[in-house]
Every structure is written in structure tokens, then in C-alpha cells.
Design an enzyme around this catalytic site. Structure first.
Site, mmCIF file in Angstrom:
data_model
loop_
_atom_site.group_PDB
_atom_site.id
_atom_site.type_symbol
_atom_site.label_atom_id
_atom_site.label_comp_id
_atom_site.label_asym_id
_atom_site.label_seq_id
_atom_site.Cartn_x
_atom_site.Cartn_y
_atom_site.Cartn_z
ATOM 1 N N GLU A 1 -5.930 6.616 -2.662
ATOM 2 C CA GLU A 1 -5.994 5.626 -1.590
ATOM 3 C C GLU A 1 -6.555 4.294 -2.095
ATOM 4 O O GLU A 1 -6.112 3.227 -1.684
ATOM 5 C CB GLU A 1 -6.848 6.155 -0.443
ATOM 6 C CG GLU A 1 -6.145 7.167 0.450
ATOM 7 C CD GLU A 1 -4.973 6.556 1.218
ATOM 8 O OE1 GLU A 1 -4.949 5.318 1.410
ATOM 9 O OE2 GLU A 1 -4.085 7.321 1.620
ATOM 10 N N HIS B 1 0.837 -1.196 0.000
ATOM 11 C CA HIS B 1 0.000 0.000 0.000
ATOM 12 C C HIS B 1 0.877 1.254 0.000
ATOM 13 O O HIS B 1 0.655 2.177 -0.800
ATOM 14 C CB HIS B 1 -0.910 -0.021 1.223
ATOM 15 C CG HIS B 1 -1.742 1.208 1.413
ATOM 16 N ND1 HIS B 1 -3.082 1.258 1.121
ATOM 17 C CD2 HIS B 1 -1.417 2.453 1.878
ATOM 18 C CE1 HIS B 1 -3.546 2.480 1.383
ATOM 19 N NE2 HIS B 1 -2.551 3.219 1.853
ATOM 20 N N GLU B 2 1.855 1.314 0.899
ATOM 21 C CA GLU B 2 2.700 2.504 0.976
ATOM 22 C C GLU B 2 3.540 2.670 -0.282
ATOM 23 O O GLU B 2 3.702 3.784 -0.801
ATOM 24 C CB GLU B 2 3.595 2.436 2.217
ATOM 25 C CG GLU B 2 2.845 2.397 3.528
ATOM 26 C CD GLU B 2 1.826 3.522 3.668
ATOM 27 O OE1 GLU B 2 2.019 4.597 3.074
ATOM 28 O OE2 GLU B 2 0.815 3.316 4.363
ATOM 29 N N HIS C 1 1.542 4.268 -2.987
ATOM 30 C CA HIS C 1 1.488 5.733 -3.007
ATOM 31 C C HIS C 1 2.652 6.301 -3.808
ATOM 32 O O HIS C 1 2.508 7.298 -4.517
ATOM 33 C CB HIS C 1 1.509 6.285 -1.585
ATOM 34 C CG HIS C 1 0.192 6.202 -0.873
ATOM 35 N ND1 HIS C 1 -0.972 6.708 -1.420
ATOM 36 C CD2 HIS C 1 -0.138 5.683 0.339
ATOM 37 C CE1 HIS C 1 -1.972 6.503 -0.552
ATOM 38 N NE2 HIS C 1 -1.497 5.876 0.508
ATOM 39 N N HIS D 1 -9.577 8.427 2.713
ATOM 40 C CA HIS D 1 -9.479 7.026 3.129
ATOM 41 C C HIS D 1 -10.828 6.322 3.048
ATOM 42 O O HIS D 1 -10.917 5.179 2.601
ATOM 43 C CB HIS D 1 -8.926 6.929 4.552
ATOM 44 C CG HIS D 1 -7.457 7.191 4.649
ATOM 45 N ND1 HIS D 1 -6.933 8.454 4.842
ATOM 46 C CD2 HIS D 1 -6.401 6.346 4.561
ATOM 47 C CE1 HIS D 1 -5.621 8.385 4.880
ATOM 48 N NE2 HIS D 1 -5.260 7.109 4.715
#
Length: 965
Positions: free
Chosen positions: A402, A378-379, A382, A484
Site C-alpha cells: 500500500e 495508486h491502483e 498495485h 492501509h
């Protein structure tokens, strides 16, 4: 990342689609334009300027060009006005076969804007600092800043769209990347260059959680919600969440192993409980192990998950999507674990991407360390967005950012763990962060976003307001207007696309979707993010891009395109797919960039029957060349529903050069005429003869030239530069030059193509030419390429290590990043002002029947020199030099003959080999004879023409020309 939001009052563009466009009221910041006539990228941009009254002060700079597996190229371009960058001003040009098919993007009109700042950059900087109000900034720690490639901002002057009423008006502003470390924050702060007002703060740091949400402080609430609805070596890691896994590590000189995978640029470090945003990026500790079988104590084992998760993420992006890391060019994946809470220290229940690295907290309060593989992915996701869609982190675009991060978390967890199958991944795939909370609950659900109070439908239940009326100003307190929470819409779309589903959305619309599986769904999602999203994209824009991608990949009414559209309908974005009884789609016309031969071109038209009930039995194919008269060919046959038919048209006789074709198909009762056109560019080339010297003295020796960038360079004629650096005494007659009477053009890539050559069976072929050059050393350069597949792929010919060839092997890496940024490591650069012969052996290509070479001059935007001069170009064979000598060992008579001739030895030659070659060097006849007198030959099967007869003895080789009449 690095942008902001505007929703109305803009000039915005996007491509037209074949499937139905939404009739609902979802917000789109993209209008759609599709070109049905041939247009180049520059011409398309010019049309935009004219149509929307944007004056000639608007310019566009290419930032990246991608290509998908269908051959479609996607060029992203940044808008400037009078040389000042227009924030978010972006167009993406989608082209195939050198012709633009569509454009999407967002443009802003700066006409009338005051471009003279009142404030100095330093004054504006002080305003930005006062707004942030931090006690300490990253630039105060130079070593830490350097480790993140960050420096104290000096202020970039930009044109920023007005952010409150969305009028589309522009303000002259200074842009500062402000990284505060006490308290921690990072954002792009825009300061009005006229009055010093703060116009906007675009958040750069992106967290895994919305830090204000109830669930973070009370993990038990999740339970309640669930119950209610260097040398690198291979080691073994006993991870916290994923069992025993193989990892790559580094063996240090100390004899210990560290969590550094140099092959992938993956590095995992100990932040030593320094608070998030503190000085751990440069001042960290290494995790070590003595035998490379890793079992770390306590919370340290979370580092093994972060390391393995980053490795798997890298492998996914490279092996599945063909992307080399975060930026596509090996950007390092640096993970830091044991990061403390920036608010007072202690355990941190979060993870974040800060624009450069990933940071992971140890959790606490029932939350485990945040290094499960889906959180790691996920990170990193980004970071992927930062270098692709670059979405604004607020409102709809922030929710899409997101959502994409969650999509990559699920896709990479599935890739790494392989649970379930492609059409039905196991339930854990769709739970976000299930391994870090009690009982595997997770903190978001992609298969049921409502479970955690997130919406599964656009503007449905649990939707957070994104309009200015419902959320006037994005902030941490309102989760940047729901980024989010509202990500649940895109999450649920992806789930439906993979697995399918039946139900009703929150608009009470029924949906029934057949899933297409993880592999296809993730490719569609990635190409949309990479090639179609602009900074302010909305859910409808994402839907429209996804439909176009699915059509390009799989066809108009393919199951994949239908599922893509219906899955968006399932989340209340766009209309449901409606089948058409008859729908003919023109898929493509040929697939070559270059055709060899002036009277052998037969276009191949590919037609799909995209309807659902009616076979197609007749198709009228209309085409024009360069806007000329319409030619019609009628196909009769049978194209069943769902089938694709290749139709070869009769041969067309063409002249040499660029030809622009426009094709249209016509079918009776066609229900959708928007997919019946196709335009493409074809360069028609002549067949060249081996051993023919091109001295460029007449138009017969004209070659094809073209360029990418500022303008055409290569020109045939007499070189006449006044005060030239070239030794003009060596320049005789006509030549090809990058400019016959001046310096070459900057910021371009210019091509000079040879004719097409059949080297099949040619003995020892070589390319030979005379050249002089004056090129800005180590910044501009020249090299030679070749193609064997009609220009679809090009390969560099030779290296600097080859004799009589390139003079430089310099690259940016080899020169320490001080010059040669674009150099390929095999080139000519610098100056050699005397015409000199260059040659390269082509024996590796003597089984190729259609080879084209091209000279490529690459120039940057700065210094321009006189350029390159080329003359006396030829493809030769070993027959062409040194064999027509004075040995005079034999004679041939009669010559010319009808094929019956004799070879008479002028002295006893003994056993010899006799070979006959055509003018292209092909060996047509061989015979071993004893040549002591006269030997007769009967070769009347040879066609009329010129041939070369070679006799090879023990101590001599002699060739002579013979003519067959």
C-alpha cells in the site's frame, strides 16, 4: 500479490551492505549474504543448498532478469522441490560482470514433506468453493472471464508454508484463484491436499480505501481530523480534477471518437453502474465524442480523468523508469468508471485493482468520483507490485504494498502536474486523494500520516498490530492486519527522502535529513521494489534493499545513501548513518565482458574515498587470477575525501578464455573493510586476421564458447553421431558443433564467439562460413550477433530479408501465439542437413576497430534435435575471391623486393590505378599511372610482410601478391 506471509523458521537470504545495519529489533525475513569471491549464479545456488542442508531435489527456475543503469543484473528465481512449486520460495541473484555480488531471498526446506495428495483436485476445489460460499463465480460468465484472461481454476499443487505459528513447515496444498461475483471477492485459496482444511486465503483484490474505516462513511470526520491536526488522434479533455488536458483517442468507423489510446494500450470504459466484480469488463459501453473536444456531462467527466491518469501513468513508467506498462511488456491499462457498490448497488466510495483491471466508483456522501490522478496511479501501482515485488497483502508486506501504491500516486501526480520543484513538491503532492473530498483534505497524508490516525514511525503511535499475538488472522475487518494504516511508515520515509526534515520519531530518536529530490528518490524506491523485495519482505528488508540500491547508484557515503539510511531511521527502521574518518571503497574493476588481445590487458581499478576527514595517499591493490598467486600493485598519490580515482595497473599477459579476477584494496586505518573486494569474469580473446580461414583442424582455431542454462554446447572435433540426419559426406575433418555425438541440450542459450577483428578501412568485408543445422522448427533457433564495445552490448546481425542469410522472420505475434514464443524475428530454424556456405556483407562495420561475432543457439525445455555444425569460418574482403585470375596483364619484379620494384605491362594498358593493400584489406597506397611499358615504384617505407597489389584499368581488374622483405 499471489503469496502469503511467514516470518520465522525460514531459510532467508539478503545481501550485505556497506552502511550500518540496524541494531534495533525490527523484523527482517532476510539474512544477508555478500560474495567476496567469484561465484556464478548456479554455484551460488549450490552453496545455499549445501549450507542450509537443502538436498538436490531443490531446483530453481529463472523468472525474470532486470538490469539497472550501473550494469548490475538482478535475476529472480522460483524455488521448486521435486518439481512442485514452493510458494514464496524466491531468491534474487545480483551480479555484475558475470560474477554474483549478493543474493537475497527466502527459501523453505521441504525435506520429509508428504508429496502424495489424498484429495483429488476436484475434491479440493469443492472445499475452496464451500469456504468462499459465493452465489456466483466469474467462470460462470465465460465472455467476462476471457476478457480478464481468467479461467475456472483447476488447482495447482504447491508447497505452502504453515501460516499460523510461522514454523516454516510446509504443507502440500492445492491453490485456487477463486473469483466470486456474488458477493464479490477474489483470492488465492489454499486447500490442504491431505485433509481438505483451508490453509490460507490470499486477497488479490486491492482497494484504495480500507472499506471498514470510519472516514469512508463520514467524510465530515475528515474535516474534523484536519482541523484538529485504431488510428489514434490527439483530443482535448475538460477533466473533472485536472483542467484541460491533451488525450489520445480512437477515431471509430462511425465517425465518433472513443477513449481508447491504442498507442499506450490505455482503454477507458463505462461500467454502466454494474456492481464491482460484475460483468462490465466484457459488457461495457464506450464514452463517445463527435469532435474530440471532450466535455462530458455530470459524473461522466470522471472518465476523462481516468483516461488521462492512465496515460500519464504509462508515460511515467516508460519515460522515467524505462518500464513498458504494468508488467513491463505492454500489459493493457483498462479503466472502468461508474462501478456500483457490490453491497446492494448504488454509489461506490472506492477504487480497486482486481489483478487485471482498474475499477472506479462514483463516490457519494461528499466523496467525489475516485478518478483523481493519484488514485489512478495508486491502483496501477498495485499492478506494478504484482509483477515486481509480488508482496503478500497482509501485515508488514501488505503495508509496504500500500505504501508503494501511494508513492507512485504522489510521484505520478508530480510528474503529470509538475507542481513545485524536484526538491520541494507542492503540498498537494503529499496528500492522497485530496481532489475527491471536501476542501482538499484527502484520505491519507504522506507528509503527516498522524493527521489521519496513521503511524509515521515503525511500531509507533497509531501502529496497527501485525504480530500473530496482536492480529492472529488477517481479514477485511482488521484491514489484513493494518495494510492501509501502516503504509504511513513507508509514505513518511519517502517524503523525508525527497524533501528532508528535522524532528523526533516515536522512539524519541532525533533525525535531521537532507532531501535528495523526487527524481532520485523514486528511482531508488522503484529498484528496491523491482529487484530486492521478496513476497514476505518487511520494513527492515525494504530499508536494507534501499541502502544497497543507493550505494550501488551513488556511492557508499554519498548524500543519497546517507539520506536513504537516515530517512528510514527517521521512521524508526534501522540505525542512523555514522560517518567514518577513513573509508576506501573499491567501486569497480574495468567494465568489459571481453578483452581483445593476449598481452594488452591493463585492469582499471576505480577507488572511492568514502571517508569524511582523511585523504587517501596510498592504496595496495591485490589481485589473483583463477585463485592463483597474489599480485600486488601500490598506488601512491592523493584521493581527496569524496573523490573517485581511476588507477590503471601494469599490463598483464593472459591466455585465451575465461579469466576470473579477484581484487582487494588495502588502506591504512580503513574503517570499513566490507567494501574492499570486487570479483569479475573476463573473457580474453585473440585478434583475428581478415581472410584467415578457421577450418578448426587444430587447437590454433579454438574459439571461446559458453552458455546460459543447462550446460556447455559448442564443441570442436569430429562429428560422429550414429544415424545422423546430416549428410556426413559433406562433413570433413574437424568442425564446431552443438554436440559432436548427440542432440543439443534443452532450456539453454549457448554462444560460439569469433576472434576480434579490426575492420577499419577493410574493403567490402563479409563474414563467411559453412553450416548445416537440425533445429526444432519454430521453437528453437539460431542467430548471429555482433558487438563493437567489448561485449557490453550485442546487436543482431542481419534479417531474414537479407540474401543468403536467415530462413525465418517468425515471431510469437506473427504466428498467432502458437509457437516461436521466444523467436526474435531474424533466425535460422528447422532443418537443412547439407553443409552450405552462408555469407553476410559487413560494409556497415568497416569503420569499427574491434568487432566480435557470436553464434547464439536458443533452445526450450522440450524437443531436442541434432543441432548446428559450423566449419570454414572467415572474415573476407573483396580481395580474396576472383581477382587472382588469368588476365596476366602485367608482371611485378623483383618479387620479393625491399620495396623498390617495377610493374611491367605485358601489353599497352593505358591509364590505370595502382593500389596496395595489407592482408586485412586496408588501402595503404594509391597512384594513377600510364602503364604502357614499365613503371618503377619506391615503397621502402612499407614494413616486411605480404601485400596485395591491384591494378584497375578501363576494362579489367587484376591483383597479385607481393612480398616486402
Amino acid at each position: 500479490m499471489y503469496s502469503n506471509y511467514i516470518k520465522t523458521g525460514l531459510l532467508l537470504f539478503c545481501a550485505a551492505f556497506v552502511l550500518q545495519v540496524s541494531a534495533q529489533d525490527e523484523v527482517s525475513v532476510n539474512k544477508r549474504i555478500k560474495f567476496t569471491k567469484e561465484v556464478s549464479s548456479a554455484e551460488a545456488t549450490t552453496q545455499f543448498l549445501q549450507k542450509f542442508n537443502l538436498d538436490e531435489n531443490n531446483t530453481f527456475q529463472s523468472t525474470i532478469v532486470n538490469q539497472d543503469r550501473t550494469g548490475m543484473q538482478h535475476e529472480k528465481m522460483q524455488q521448486y522441490y521435486n518439481g512442485i512449486k514452493v510458494e514464496f520460495g524466491t531468491i534474487i541473484v545480483h551480479a555484475k560482470n558475470n560474477a554474483v555480488k549478493s543474493i537475497n531471498g527466502e527459501l523453505y526446506n521441504a525435506l520429509g514433506v508428504n508429496l502424495s495428495p489424498t484429495l483429488s483436485p476436484q475434491e479440493a476445489f469443492e472445499k475452496a468453493k464451500a469456504y468462499v460460499g459465493a452465489q456466483q463465480y466469474l467462470w460462470s460468465n465465460p465472455a467476462e472471464a476471457a476478457a480478464m484472461n481468467y479461467s475456472k481454476p483447476t488447482g495447482e499443487l504447491v508447497l505452502l508454508p504453515e501460516m499460523n505459528t510461522y514454523s516454516g513447515l510446509l504443507n502440500l496444498a492445492y491453490k485456487f484463484d477463486i473469483y466470486a461475483t456474488q458477493p464479490v471477492s477474489r483470492g488465492e485459496v489454499y486447500v490442504d491436499a491431505q485433509n481438505g482444511q483451508i490453509l490460507f486465503n490470499n486477497k488479490i483484490i486491492k482497494h484504495y480505501y480500507n472499506e471498514g474505516r470510519e472516514m469512508l462513511n463520514d467524510p465530515a470526520n475528515l474535516v474534523a481530523r484536519k482541523t484538529t491536526t485504431a488510428p489514434f488522434v490527439t483530443g482535448t479533455a475538460n477533466t473533472r480534477y485536472s483542467g484541460s488536458r491533451s488525450i489520445e483517442t480512437r477515431l471509430e468507423t462511425s465517425g465518433l471518437y472513443t477513449l481508447n489510446d491504442d498507442s499506450r494500450n490505455v482503454f477507458t470504459r463505462d461500467a454502466q453502474n454494474v456492481v464491482f466484480g460484475g460483468g462490465y469488463v466484457n459488457n461495457f459501453a464506450e464514452f463517445t465524442d463527435a469532435d474530440n473536444t471532450w466535455t462530458l456531462p455530470g459524473l461522466d467527466n470522471a472518465a476523462l480523468d481516468a483516461h488521462w491518469g492512465a496515460m500519464q501513468s504509462y508515460d511515467f513508467w516508460l519515460n522515467v523508469q524505462g518500464r513498458d506498462g504494468i508488467d513491463g511488456n505492454g500489459f493493457p491499462m483498462r479503466s472502468y468508471v461508474h462501478v456500483a457498490n457490490p453491497q446492494g448497488g448504488g454509489s461506490w466510495q472506492n477504487a480497486a485493482w482486481n489483478g487485471a483491471v482498474m475499477s472506479y466508483g462514483d463516490g457519494g456522501g461528499g466523496v467525489e468520483p475516485l478518478t483523481s490522478i493519484d488514485i489512478c496511479a495508486h491502483e496501477i501501482g498495485h499492478g506494478i507490485d504484482q509483477f515486481t515485488g509480488n508482496l503478500v497483502y497482509a501485515r508488514e508486506s501488505g503495508a509496504i504494498d500500500e505504501g508503494y501504491a501511494d508513492i507512485w500516486g504522489a510521484a505520478i501526480e508530480f510528474y503529470a502536474k509538475g507542481n513545485g520543484d524536484d526538491l520541494n513538491p507542492n503540498i498537494q503532492t503529499w496528500q492522497i486523494g485530496e481532489e475527491i473530498v471536501p476542501n482538499g483534505i484527502g484520505i491519507r497524508s504522506m507528509s503527516n500520516p498522524n493527521l489521519f490516525g496513521d503511524p509515521d514511525s515503525y511500531e509507533g503511535n497509531n501502529w496497527r498490530p501485525t504480530s500473530t499475538a496482536g492480529c492472529p488472522t488477517p481479514s477485511n475487518a482488521n484491514d489484513q492486519c493494518g495494510v492501509h494504516s501502516n503504509s504511513g511508515v513507508l509514505n513518511f520515509w519517502f517524503y523525508l527522502l525527497v524533501q528532508g526534515g528535522i524532528g523526533f520519531n516515536d522512539a524519541f530518536d532525533a533525525y535531521n535529513i537532507t532531501g535528495i529530490g523526487m527524481q532520485k528518490a523514486q528511482e531508488i524506491a522503484y529498484l528496491v521494489q523491482r529487484d530486492y523485495l521478496t513476497p514476505n519482505s518487511t520494513f527492515l528488508d525494504t530499508r536494507n534493499g534501499a541502502v544497497e540500491v543507493a550505494i550501488n547508484l551513488y556511492g557508499s557515503n554519498s548524500p543519497e545513501a546517507i539520506a536513504t539510511q537516515d530517512a528510514f531511521h527517521g521512521v524508526n527502521v534501522g540505525t542512523v548513518y555514522t560517518p567514518l574518518a577513513t573509508d576506501a571503497r573499491l567501486v569497480s574493476v574495468s567494465d568489459s565482458e571481453i578483452h581483445c588481445g593476449l598481452n594488452t590487458y591493463s585492469p582499471r581499478v576505480r577507488v572511492e574515498n568514502a571517508g569524511v576527514t582523511t585523504p587517501i595517499t596510498s592504496v595496495d591493490i591485490n589481485y589473483t587470477i583463477a585463485g592463483g598467486p597474489v599480485n600486488t600493485f601500490t598506488y601512491t598519490g592523493n584521493i581527496p575525501v569524496g573523490a573517485i580515482q581511476d588507477i590503471d595497473l601494469p599490463v598483464i599477459t593472459l591466455t585465451k578464455g575465461l579469466k576470473v579476477f579477484s581484487f582487494t584494496i588495502v588502506v591504512f586505518n580503513d574503517g570499513n573493510a566490507t567494501n574492499n573486494q570486487e570479483t569479475f569474469r573476463l573473457r580474453v580473446n585473440e585478434i583475428g586476421a581478415v581472410q584467415q580461414v578457421y577450418d578448426f583442424e587444430t587447437t590454433d582455431d579454438d574459439l571461446i564458447t559458453y552458455s546460459e542454462g543447462a550446460g556447455q554446447l559448442w564443441t570442436r572435433g569430429t562429428y560422429s553421431q550414429t544415424g545422423s540426419v546430416f549428410e556426413t559426406t559433406t562433413l570433413t575433418g574437424e568442425v564446431y558443433a552443438t554436440n559432436l555425438s548427440g542432440d543439443y541440450v534443452g532450456n539453454t542459450r549457448s554462444y560460439l564467439l569469433t576472434d576480434c577483428y579490426d575492420l577499419n578501412g577493410v574493403t567490402n568485408p563479409q563474414i563467411v562460413f559453412d553450416m548445416a543445422y537440425d533445429i526444432e522448427e519454430n521453437w528453437d533457433y539460431l542467430y548471429v550477433e555482433y558487438t563493437t564495445d567489448s561485449g557490453n552490448t550485442w546487436n543482431t546481425l542481419g534479417t531474414a530479408a537479407d540474401a543468403n542469410w536467415y530462413n525465418s522472420d517468425r515471431t510469437a505475434a506473427s504466428s498467432g501465439n502458437t509457437d516461436c514464443f521466444a523467436c526474435i524475428g531474424s533466425q535460422w530454424t528447422g532443418t537443412n542437413t547439407t553443409m552450405q556456405e552462408y555469407s553476410y556483407n559487413l560494409s556497415a562495420l568497416n569503420n569499427e576497430s574491434s568487432v566480435i561475432f557470436r553464434f547464439v543457439l536458443v533452445t526450450d525445455q522440450n524437443v531436442n534435435n541434432e543441432g548446428v555444425i559450423i566449419d570454414n569460418l572467415a572474415i573476407n574482403t573483396s580481395l580474396s575471391v576472383g581477382e587472382f585470375d588469368t588476365i596476366n596483364a602485367f608482371s611485378v619484379y623483383p618479387n620479393p623486393s625491399n620495396g623498390n620494384f617495377s610493374i611491367q605491362a605485358n601489353k599497352s594498358l593505358g591509364d590505370v590505378s595502382v593500389h596496395i593493400f595489407d592482408i586485412n584489406g586496408r588501402n595503404l597506397y594509391s597512384k594513377d599511372v600510364n602503364l604502357t611499358g614499365t613503371v618503377n615504384f619506391d615503397l621502402d617505407n612499407l614494413r616486411s610482410g605480404l601485400y596485395i597489389l591491384r591494378v584497375t584499368g578501363e576494362d579489367f581488374v587484376q591483383s597479385t601478391k607481393i612480398i616486402i622483405e
